[in-house]
Design an enzyme around this catalytic site. Structure first.
Site, short mmCIF file in Angstrom:
data_model
loop_
_atom_site.label_atom_id
_atom_site.label_comp_id
_atom_site.label_asym_id
_atom_site.label_seq_id
_atom_site.Cartn_x
_atom_site.Cartn_y
_atom_site.Cartn_z
N TYR A 89 32.38 -14.47 49.42
CA TYR A 89 32.17 -14.90 50.81
C TYR A 89 30.71 -15.26 51.06
O TYR A 89 29.79 -14.53 50.69
CB TYR A 89 32.58 -13.78 51.79
CG TYR A 89 32.25 -14.12 53.23
CD1 TYR A 89 33.02 -15.04 53.93
CD2 TYR A 89 31.14 -13.57 53.87
CE1 TYR A 89 32.70 -15.39 55.24
CE2 TYR A 89 30.81 -13.90 55.17
CZ TYR A 89 31.59 -14.81 55.85
OH TYR A 89 31.26 -15.16 57.12
N GLY A 143 33.52 -17.14 58.60
CA GLY A 143 34.47 -16.81 59.66
C GLY A 143 35.89 -17.14 59.27
O GLY A 143 36.41 -16.67 58.25
#
Length: 402
Positions: free
Chosen positions: A107, A114
């Site tokens: 990530y 998001g």
């Protein structure tokens, strides 16, 4: 022990290091009576003067205080990166580069953000992703922060990056430090932070200016285009690599910077309140019996005991004895409620300041990124250290505004 913290221990006005040694001092150490009400401002001037001799503060991600952050806003001090911090930063960056090279899915490094966390970004677009992140989040509104607050914000972000959990490159961190030392301060609007998810907008505006976008201020140029101001100071815009945009905007430094300022202003006011209270009692020819040591040992709140001790030191000492300490000179029954209860009323404020200061100090010296690059374990972990609840609740508890 000390009645005042270290920066105040050699005040221009009155030394309160020990209750039995509360004499008045001039700059050269000679004893001269002075107006006690000026205690706090002169104490700060003494602190500035002492630190200006070295002119540099070493940042390592762990040792900033609210006093040092407040002083960094003045522009008198410059920053240096601790050599051990540089090693940690470099180690974390190598881990990020290794993830990119091996095509791992992590990530914020190789994915979107998001709702797009599951979207894999191709390697040739990773840098563009970071620039887009900064541009999209630089969406604050209102007047710019004054220079002293922008300096504090920039200093706190540098301190967080120096911890070595962000994955930022050493080059970008050093460019941030160079900009701070030159007082090149990007346009950071006063409004726009979301708090709970970190100070994304203010920190994005900080990075936006460092990218050579928007406007930047310096004492030499005033407000001009970022490129022009950076060029004037022989600085170059930052070039972002994988994760670096995210590393620059995840955090709570806007809340913490304003919190540090509020704490230091509150301490000044509280010191003044203590001195005013003591002067009031003396002018009304009261008695210091209500500040007796044993009275406050019977209700031993730290702030209450400290204020009572400060009153005793201000009102009577061996060098300047006072009639308020002589029961035979007092013809009343007891002093007014408002005078007798100063330790209890002022004391709880001091205890509140202490509580809030501990939280803000911890926050200022914390890694607030997501994900965190744990180089010592070779891991990158997604978590929630970016959340602003701790400094926000602390400031709400104190009900302070900078």
């Amino acid at each position: 022990g000390q009645l005042l913290p270290a920066p105040y221990s050699k005040c221009y006005i009155v030394c309160l290091r020990r209750e039995s040694d509360a004499s008045h001092y001039d700059h050269d150490g000679s004893q001269k009576p002075r107006v006690a009400l000026c205690i706090t401002s002169c104490a700060y001037l003494s602190h500035f003067r002492r630190n200006s001799e070295s002119n540099f503060l070493v940042v390592n991600g762990s040792s900033l205080t609210t006093e040092s952050v407040f002083e960094l806003g003045s522009g008198r001090l410059k920053l240096k990166l601790d050599p051990e911090s540089a090693k940690r930063v470099d180690s974390a960056r190598k881990q990020v580069e290794d993830i990119v090279e091996k095509g791992k899915v992590v990530y914020g490094i190789s994915t979107g953000f998001g709702n797009f966390a599951r979207t894999i970004i191709s390697s040739e677009k990773l840098n563009e992703l970071q620039y887009n992140l900064i541009s999209s989040h630089a969406a604050g509104v209102g007047e710019p922060l004054p220079p002293e607050r922008t300096r504090r914000l920039l200093a706190l972000r540098i301190n967080v990056l120096a911890k070595g959990y962000s994955g930022i490159s050493l080059k970008v961190l050093e460019q941030y430090i160079d900009a701070f030392n030159a007082s090149c301060l990007p346009y950071v609007p006063e409004k726009g932070t979301v708090g709970a998810s970190g100070d994304l907008a203010p920190l994005a505006h900080l990075a936006y200016g460092m990218m050579g976008k928007g406007r930047v201020w310096s004492p030499e140029t005033g407000w001009k285009s970022a490129e022009e101001v950076l060029r004037h100071h022989n600085l170059t815009p930052i070039q972002l690599g994988p994760k670096e945009g995210l590393s620059l905007i995840n955090g709570t430094q806007f809340i913490a910077a304003l919190g540090a300022e509020a704490i230091e202003r509150a301490k000044r006011i509280a010191f003044q309140a203590d001195v005013v209270g003591a002067l009031t009692l003396e002018s009304l020819k009261g008695t210091n019996r209500a500040y007796d040591r044993d009275v406050h040992r019977a209700k031993p709140h730290p702030g209450q005991m400290a204020v009572a001790a400060r009153f005793r030191a201000l009102l009577h000492n061996d060098l300047y004895p006072s009639e308020v300490a002589d029961p035979s000179q007092y013809d009343g029954v007891q002093d007014a409620y408002s005078l007798r209860c100063c330790p209890q009323v002022h004391g709880v404020f001091w205890d509140t300041v202490d509580f809030v200061q501990r939280i803000i100090t911890t926050e200022m010296n914390s890694a607030t990124d997501n994900p965190l690059v744990i180089a010592s374990r070779g891991e990158v972990i997604s978590a929630g250290n970016f959340h602003g609840e701790y400094p926000a609740k602390a400031r709400l508890f104190g009900c302070w505004r900078s």
